[in-house]
Design an enzyme around this catalytic site. Structure first.
Site, PDB file in Angstrom:
ATOM      1  N   CYS A 119      39.921 106.383  64.588  1.00  0.00           N
ATOM      2  CA  CYS A 119      39.674 107.109  63.336  1.00  0.00           C
ATOM      3  C   CYS A 119      38.186 107.338  63.113  1.00  0.00           C
ATOM      4  O   CYS A 119      37.788 108.403  62.630  1.00  0.00           O
ATOM      5  CB  CYS A 119      40.308 106.359  62.174  1.00  0.00           C
ATOM      6  SG  CYS A 119      42.114 106.331  62.304  1.00  0.00           S
TER       7      CYS A 119
ATOM      8  N   GLU B 271      43.950 108.012  58.139  1.00  0.00           N
ATOM      9  CA  GLU B 271      42.779 108.879  58.237  1.00  0.00           C
ATOM     10  C   GLU B 271      43.085 110.165  59.002  1.00  0.00           C
ATOM     11  O   GLU B 271      42.653 111.253  58.607  1.00  0.00           O
ATOM     12  CB  GLU B 271      41.619 108.151  58.940  1.00  0.00           C
ATOM     13  CG  GLU B 271      41.145 106.908  58.223  1.00  0.00           C
ATOM     14  CD  GLU B 271      41.781 105.622  58.715  1.00  0.00           C
ATOM     15  OE1 GLU B 271      41.081 104.594  58.731  1.00  0.00           O
ATOM     16  OE2 GLU B 271      42.966 105.632  59.086  1.00  0.00           O
TER      17      GLU B 271
END
Length: 166
Positions: free
Chosen positions: A90, A59
């Protein structure tokens, strides 16, 4: 939570392709793509082991690429497709980058922060909440992780069997 649409399946397949790239390198197979105006502007796959840093999550790599592409830290109007539910790091980056939507392949019951353990993406206390769609290509997203860890356990077992006894 929003419903799954045909495009979600198409772009989750792109995220799965990224996960397979990670697996080919011996990394935990997690993949991610970010979509803006019908185009992929960020891609990422897990590289923690290769880069020797906990920050090399799929991510974060995809967010970095997308921000460079747009020329801003805000990713408003963007959708992230990720094969595994984001962790707390994330999820925080997703909220901070102002992504509109996150499409998740499979849940992460041990570290997921988009609803499994807690839901950082939709906390009313934050100044931004993210729309979530779950379970897109859940089986293949889950299977690639299961296969990776099965192979890892087998390699570890073989390594132990090959060691001379002391």
């Amino acid at each position: 939570m929003s419903e799954i649409v045909r495009d979600d399946v198409f772009y989750m397949k792109k995220a799965l392709h990224q996960a397979k790239r990670a697996m080919a390198l011996g990394e935990v197979p997690i993949g991610c793509v970010i979509l803006y105006q019908g185009r992929i502007i960020g891609r990422g796959f897990n590289l923690r082991k290769s880069k020797h840093t906990t920050l090399a999550h799929a991510e974060l790599t995809a967010i970095r690429q997308a921000c460079r592409h747009i020329g801003d830290w805000r990713l408003e109007g963007c959708t992230m497709y990720v094969t595994l539910e984001p962790c707390q790091m994330c999820a925080g980056a997703i909220v901070q980058s102002r992504l509109d939507r996150v499409v998740i392949g499979t849940d992460n019951p041990k570290a997921g922060c988009a609803g499994s353990i807690l839901n950082l993406l939709q906390m009313k206390e934050f100044n931004h909440q993210v729309e979530i769609t779950r379970g897109v290509l859940k089986e293949p997203c889950s299977e690639i992780l299961q296969e990776f860890f099965r192979q890892m356990r087998e390699r570890e077992k073989e390594r132990k069997e090959d060691r001379p006894e002391a």
